[in-house]
Design a protein around this motif. Sequence first.
Motif, short mmCIF file in Angstrom:
data_model
loop_
_atom_site.label_atom_id
_atom_site.label_comp_id
_atom_site.label_asym_id
_atom_site.label_seq_id
_atom_site.Cartn_x
_atom_site.Cartn_y
_atom_site.Cartn_z
N ASN A 101 51.34 42.03 48.68
CA ASN A 101 50.80 40.97 47.82
C ASN A 101 49.27 40.98 47.85
O ASN A 101 48.61 40.86 46.81
N ILE A 102 48.71 41.11 49.04
CA ILE A 102 47.25 41.16 49.18
C ILE A 102 46.71 42.41 48.48
O ILE A 102 45.70 42.36 47.78
N ARG A 103 47.39 43.52 48.66
CA ARG A 103 46.98 44.79 48.03
C ARG A 103 46.90 44.64 46.51
O ARG A 103 45.91 45.04 45.89
N ARG A 104 47.91 44.03 45.93
CA ARG A 104 47.92 43.84 44.48
C ARG A 104 46.78 42.92 44.03
O ARG A 104 46.15 43.14 43.00
N MET A 105 46.49 41.87 44.81
CA MET A 105 45.37 40.99 44.48
C MET A 105 44.04 41.73 44.57
O MET A 105 43.16 41.54 43.72
N LEU A 106 43.92 42.57 45.58
CA LEU A 106 42.69 43.34 45.74
C LEU A 106 42.48 44.29 44.56
O LEU A 106 41.38 44.38 44.00
N ILE A 107 43.54 44.99 44.17
CA ILE A 107 43.45 45.91 43.04
C ILE A 107 43.04 45.16 41.78
O ILE A 107 42.16 45.60 41.03
N SER A 108 43.65 44.02 41.55
CA SER A 108 43.33 43.22 40.38
C SER A 108 41.87 42.76 40.41
O SER A 108 41.17 42.82 39.40
N SER A 109 41.42 42.30 41.55
CA SER A 109 40.05 41.83 41.69
C SER A 109 39.05 42.97 41.48
O SER A 109 38.02 42.79 40.81
N ILE A 110 39.34 44.13 42.04
CA ILE A 110 38.47 45.29 41.86
C ILE A 110 38.41 45.68 40.40
O ILE A 110 37.32 45.90 39.84
N ASN A 111 39.55 45.76 39.74
CA ASN A 111 39.59 46.14 38.32
C ASN A 111 38.84 45.13 37.45
O ASN A 111 38.09 45.52 36.55
N THR A 112 39.05 43.84 37.72
CA THR A 112 38.35 42.80 36.95
C THR A 112 36.83 42.91 37.16
O THR A 112 36.07 42.82 36.20
N SER A 113 36.43 43.11 38.39
CA SER A 113 34.99 43.22 38.69
C SER A 113 34.38 44.44 38.02
O SER A 113 33.25 44.39 37.52
N ARG A 114 35.10 45.53 38.01
CA ARG A 114 34.61 46.74 37.33
C ARG A 114 34.43 46.48 35.84
O ARG A 114 33.44 46.88 35.25
N GLN A 115 35.42 45.82 35.23
CA GLN A 115 35.35 45.54 33.79
C GLN A 115 34.17 44.63 33.47
O GLN A 115 33.43 44.86 32.53
#
Length: 120
Positions: A101-115
Motif C-alpha cells: 500500500n505504501i509502495r503504491r502511494m509512493l509511486i503515485s506521489s512520484i508520478n504526480t510530482s514529476r507531472q
Amino acid sequence: MSESIMLNKSKEFAVDIVNICKSVKSVHKESVLTNQLLRCGTSVGANIFESKYAQSTADFISKMQIALKECYESEYWLELLFKTDYINEEDYKKLNDECGNIRRMLISSINTSRQKGYNQ
C-alpha cells in the motif's frame, strides 16, 4: 492520497517492523535478516518525512524514490523471513500488504510530482 496519510502509514509500518524484528530476535535468536529488515523498513518513513523539507521538486522526488527503493527492499526481506519460517503467514501477509500500500502511494506521489514539475 495526502502526504500525511502516507507518512502515518509508513510510521505504522515502521512500528510493526520494529515489533516483528524484536519478536524474531527474541524467539529465534536471528539478527542478520532482521537487522536488514529493520534498517530498510524504518527508512521508508524516515525518507518520506525528510521529503517534507525538500529544497526542490527534484529533491522531493529523490527522497520519495529512496523511500520507494527501501519499500521494495523491505518486501524482499519479509519474503525471505517468511520462506525461512522466521515469520508466520499471517504476519507476512499483513506486513507485505502494508508495504504494498505504501509502495503504491509512493509511486503515485512520484508520478504526480514529476507531472507537476514538468508542467511548471
